[in-house]
Design an enzyme around this catalytic site. Structure first.
Site, PDB file in Angstrom:
ATOM      1  CD  GLU A 201      -3.166  -0.871   2.202  1.00 17.98           C
ATOM      2  OE1 GLU A 201      -3.446  -0.536   2.696  1.00 17.98           O
ATOM      3  OE2 GLU A 201      -4.145  -1.787   1.647  1.00 17.98           O
TER       4      GLU A 201
ATOM      5  CD  GLU B 236      -4.052  -6.078   3.327  1.00 19.32           C
ATOM      6  OE1 GLU B 236      -4.629  -4.667   3.910  1.00 19.32           O
ATOM      7  OE2 GLU B 236      -2.529  -5.525   2.657  1.00 19.32           O
TER       8      GLU B 236
HETATM    9  C1  GAL Z   1      -3.853  -2.933   4.899  1.00 18.15           C
HETATM   10  C2  GAL Z   1      -3.195  -2.833   5.330  1.00 18.15           C
HETATM   11  C3  GAL Z   1      -2.556  -4.255   6.365  1.00 18.15           C
HETATM   12  C4  GAL Z   1      -3.278  -4.184   7.219  1.00 18.15           C
HETATM   13  C5  GAL Z   1      -5.509  -3.865   7.033  1.00 18.15           C
HETATM   14  C6  GAL Z   1      -6.084  -4.324   7.968  1.00 18.15           C
HETATM   15  O1  GAL Z   1      -4.699  -1.464   5.051  1.00 18.15           O
HETATM   16  O2  GAL Z   1      -2.491  -3.540   4.330  1.00 18.15           O
HETATM   17  O3  GAL Z   1      -1.333  -4.905   6.507  1.00 18.15           O
HETATM   18  O4  GAL Z   1      -3.106  -3.257   8.436  1.00 18.15           O
HETATM   19  O5  GAL Z   1      -5.068  -2.861   6.134  1.00 18.15           O
HETATM   20  O6  GAL Z   1      -7.048  -3.198   7.992  1.00 18.15           O
END
Ligand code: GAL
Length: 682
Positions: free
Chosen positions: A157, A310
Site C-alpha cells: 500500500e 486484502e
Molecule cells: C491494510 C494493510 C494491512 C493491514 C490492514 C488492516 O491497509 O495493508 O497490512 O494493516 O490494512 O485493515
C-alpha cells in the site's frame, strides 16, 4: 492504452488465502504447524508472506537469516500451496531508520518522524532504495526457483509524502523536466499572483496551499516518485525471476495514487478493500462504492481477472466503531469481488497477533486458536464455495456498453482549487466531491440494470455507446478532441457540473466553460457555479424531475435543448439537464448534483433513447444487482441483495438455475433475504 496484463500466476482455480505473518511466531513452531492444518481445513491455496518481516530477515545490517522462511516455503510447497512473497519495504527495521535518519519522512512542518510505525519511508532516499534493492535481490536469489513462489508482492500500500531536502530536490528536477524553463513554469503556475514568481529552481518549495498549480504538480510528482520507488524494487526481481509476476496492492480510489499509471507497470492488478458496512446507514451506497472500485480494477486489468489481495473476514480494528459483519455480508463481499472479475480472495489476516496495533483486527484464526470460531467456519464455507467456482478462473466479465471515466488528475486539480464545494462526509472511502459524483453516476446506471466499465483518459473508447464524464474538471485539448470524436462518430456523452474548467496547470480555460472546445459539443455555456448549503435543494422540472443539491450551475443553451430546468432559486427557468445532437451522436449536460431518483430518471431516459441492454431482462428492485462472468463453457450469474430488506424479484418468462444445484430452478418470482447472494448458471 492497453491495460492487458501479463496475468495473475498460473493456477487451477481461484486463489484463496490471507496475509500470513509466521515471522511473528517463530518461537512457537507448534502454532506454525497448526496453521498449516487449519489452512488445509479452510481451503487456503496461498498466502502473502513477509510483508512486514524485514527485521526477521535481516536482524542486523547485511546479516540475513532465511532459515525460518525456508521452512515456511518448504511446508507450503509440500502442501501444494503457493506463496505471494513480499518484499519488506512497507516498514523499516529500527536499526536501519536509526542509523540512516534520511530514510524517515519529513513532515510539512519540517520535523523528521521518529523511527517506528510503517508505510513511512522517504520516497527519494538513496539509502532506502539501495537497502530495499539489496534485500529484494537476496530474496530473489534464494527463492527464485522455489516451487511455492507464485508472485512477488512488492511493498505494501505505497502512499503518503515526504518533504525532506532529497524530495524537494527531486521535485525541482521533476519540474525542470516538465517545464524546461522557469518562464514556462511561472506562466503555467500563474506565478504573478501574490508574488510567487520564481527566479531560481532552488526557490521552489514542496508545499504551498496558495499555489493551486504547485499542489497539482506536487501530487503528480509524489505519485511518480512512488512508482519509481516500486520499479526500483521490481528491477532485481524481474531480472532474476522473469517468470514470476510482480504486483503491489492498490487501495481502490485512494487519493494520492493514480492507479491507472501504476497499472501500466505491474504484471497483474491487486487491490485491498475494506467496505465497512454500517448497518444503520445506507448499505446499498456502500455496496455501490465497492462495486465501482472492483469494476475499476477490472478496467485496469484489461477486463482480465484481478486479485482481491486484502479484505477482512469480520471486523477491522481501525474504524470508529468496529462492527462485526452481519450474517451474509462476508460471503456477499467476497462474491461481489468475484462477480466483478476477482480470481483471488485474500484476507488480512490469517491469524490475530498476540500484541501490537492489529491484535483485534479480524482474522481467520482467533486468539482462541481452534477451528471452532464463527469466523473460521464462515471462511471454511466460503473456501468450499470458491473451490466449486473454480471454472471461473477462465471466465471474463462481459464488456459493458457504458464507460465511466475516473481520472485522478481531475480529482487532484479540483481538490487544489479553492471555491467549489467541499463535501464533508465521513467513512472509509474517499468522499470527496469528485469521487462521490462518480459513485452517483455509477449508482444510477447500476440501478437502471446497466453494467458499466470504468475507464481512464487513455482507454480505447471506440466500442462504447455511452461515455460518462462525472465532474471531469481538468480537460486538455487532446482529451477534448477524443471526446468530440467519440460523439461525432455516434457516441453519446454525459457531462456534469464542473466539466472542463481548467487546463493541465489548473489554469481556468478562457472563453467560457465547458472549455477546451467542449462548449460547442455540449451546446451550452456554463456561466456561474452556485455552491449550495447542505440543507438547500433546487427543484427540477421537465422530463427529469426531482431535486438537486450541493452544486448547481447557471447555464445557457447554445444549440442544446432542455431536458429539465430549475424551478426554484433565482435561476428558475434556466436549464439544468440538456441534450445536444452533435455529429452522429449526442451530448447531455447535467448542471447540478441530482439526487438519486432524478439521476436514475435521467439514465432511464438515456437507456431507452440509446437502446442500452440491461444485464438481465427483468426489472430489479432498488439495492439488487445482477452480474455475469462468461467463458466458452457458459455463463455464471450472481444476484445480490445489498440491502437490509427482503426483496422480491419478478423473473417474467425467464428461468434461472442455481449454480451447483441443477434441481433448484427459479421461475415466476423469487425472494431475496437481506444480504443474500445467489449464484446461478445461465
Ligand atoms: C491494510 C494493510 C494491512 C493491514 C490492514 C488492516 O491497509 O495493508 O497490512 O494493516 O490494512 O485493515
Amino acid at each position: 492504452m492497453d491495460y492487458q496484463k501479463k496475468g495473475i500466476p498460473k493456477q487451477t482455480g481461484l486463489f484463496y488465502g490471507a496475509d500470513y505473518n509466521p515471522d511473528q511466531w517463530q518461537h512457537a513452531p507448534e502454532i506454525l504447524e497448526r496453521d498449516i492444518a487449519l489452512m488445509k481445513e479452510v481451503g487456503v491455496t496461498s498466502a502473502s508472506i513477509g510483508i512486514f518481516a524485514w527485521t526477521a530477515l535481516e536482524p542486523q545490517e547485511g546479516r540475513y537469516q532465511f532459515e525460518w522462511l525456508d521452512r515456511i516455503m518448504d511446508r507450503f510447497a509440500e502442501e501444494g500451496m503457493f506463496v505471494f512473497l513480499a518484499t519488506p519495504s512497507g516498514s523499516k527495521p529500527i536499526w536501519l531508520s536509526e542509523k540512516y535518519p534520511e530514510v524517515r519522512r519529513l513532515g510539512i512542518d519540517g520535523l523528521r518522524e521518529n523511527s517506528g510505525r510503517r508505510h513511512n519511508h522517504c520516497l527519494s532516499s538513496k539509502v532506502y532504495r539501495e537497502k530495499t534493492r539489496a534485500i529484494n535481490t537476496a530474496l530473489a536469489e534464494r527463492y527464485g526457483q522455489h516451487p511455492a513462489l507464485a508472485l512477488w508482492h512488492v511493498g505494501n500500500e505505497f502512499s503518503g509524502e515526504c518533504h525532506c531536502e532529497h524530495c524537494r530536490l527531486a521535485f525541482q528536477n521533476w519540474l525542470k523536466e516538465r517545464y524546461h524553463t522557469l518562464d514556462a513554469l511561472n506562466d503555467a503556475w500563474w506565478s504573478a499572483f501574490w508574488n510567487h514568481t520564481y527566479s531560481d529552481w532552488g526557490e521552489i518549495q514542496t508545499h504551498d496551499p496558495s499555489i493551486d498549480a504547485l499542489q497539482l504538480d506536487w501530487m503528480r510528482f509524489v505519485n511518480d516518485q512512488h512508482v519509481l520507488f516500486m520499479l526500483n524494487e521490481m528491477e532485481p526481481l524481474r531480472e532474476l525471476t522473469p517468470g514470476i509476476p510482480c504486483t503491489t496492492n492498490f487501495m481502490g480510489t485512494h487519493e494520492s495514487t493514480n492507479y491507472w499509471q501504476w497499472a501500466e507497470h505491474v504484471d497483474c492488478i491487486a487491490n485491498d478493500l475494506y467496505p465497512l458496512p454500517d448497518d444503520r446507514k445506507d448499505t446499498w451506497r456502500n455496496a455501490i462504492r465497492a462495486d465501482f472500485i472492483h469494476t475499476m480494477m477490472r478496467g485496469m486489468s484489461g477486463g482480465k481477472p484481478w486479485m482481491l489481495m486484502e479484505c477482512s473476514p469480520s471486523s477491522v480494528n481501525w474504524g470508529g466503531i468496529n462492527q462485526l459483519k452481519r450474517p451474509g455480508v462476508h460471503r456477499q463481499e467476497v462474491l461481489q469481488a468475484v462477480a466483478n472479475g476477482a480470481s483471488t480472495v485474500h484476507y488480512f489476516q490469517w491469524r490475530k497477533g498476540r500484541g501490537g496495533f492489529e491484535k483485534y483486527h479480524g482474522a481467520v484464526v482467533d486468539h482462541e486458536g481452534s477451528n471452532r470460531s464463527r469466523v473460521f467456519q464462515d471462511c471454511a464455507a466460503i473456501g468450499a464455495e470458491l473451490k466449486s467456482l473454480a471454472p471461473l478462473g477462465e471466465h471474463d466479465c462481459p464488456t459493458a456498453e457504458v464507460a465511466l471515466l475516473y481520472d485522478w488528475e481531475s480529482r487532484w486539480a479540483l481538490k487544489s482549487s479553492k471555491g467549489p464545494k467541499v463535501l464533508k462526509e465521513e467513512g472509509p472511502f474517499a468522499s470527496d466531491l469528485y469521487s462521490e459524483t462518480c459513485f452517483d453516476h455509477y449508482e444510477a446506471l447500476t440501478q437502471n440494470g446497466l453494467s458499466v466499465d470504468v475507464v481512464s483518459t487513455k482507454s480505447d473508447l471506440s466500442h462504447y455507446k455511452v461515455l460518462v464524464l462525472p465532474a471531469l474538471y481538468f480537460v486538455e485539448d487532446a482529451l477534448a478532441s477524443r471526446i468530440r470524436a467519440f460523439v461525432e462518430k455516434g457516441g453519446n456523452v454525459v457531462g456534469t457540473y464542473l466539466t472542463a474548467y481548467v487546463d493541465s496547470s489548473n489554469r481556468c480555460h478562457l472563453g467560457g466553460f465547458p472549455g477546451a472546445g467542449l462548449r460547442e459539443v455540449f451546446g451550452i455555456w456554463n456561466e456561474e457555479l452556485d455552491n449550495l448549503h447542505d440543507e438547500t435543494r433546487v427543484i427540477l422540472e421537465g422530463e427529469v424531475q426531482g431535486v438537486a443539491r450541493d452544486l448547481a450551475e447557471r447555464i445557457h443553451l447554445e444549440g442544446a435543448s432542455t431536458l429539465a430546468q430549475a424551478a426554484s432559486e433565482f435561476y428558475a427557468g434556466h436549464p439544468l439537464v440538456t441534450h445536444m445532437d452533435y455529429g452522429e451522436g449526442s451530448a447531455c449536460y447535467i448542471a447540478a448534483r441530482l439526487e438519486m431518483p432524478a439521476l436514475c430518471a435521467f439514465y432511464q431516459h438515456l437507456r431507452e433513447k440509446v437502446g442500452l441492454e440491461r444485464t438481465v431482462a427483468c426489472d430489479l428492485p432498488q439495492g439488487v444487482v445482477f452480474r455475469k462472468r462468461k467463458s466458452a463453457d457458459g455463463t455464471l450469474g450472481f444476484l445480490f441483495n445489498y440491502t437490509r430488506e427482503t426483496k422480491r424479484i419478478g423473473l417474467g418468462e425467464g428461468k434461472w438455475f442455481a449454480f451447483g444445484e441443477p434441481e433448484t430452478i427459479y421461475a415466476g418470482s423469487l425472494e431475496l433475504a437481506p444480504y443474500a447472494t445467489l449464484t446461478l448458471r445461465l
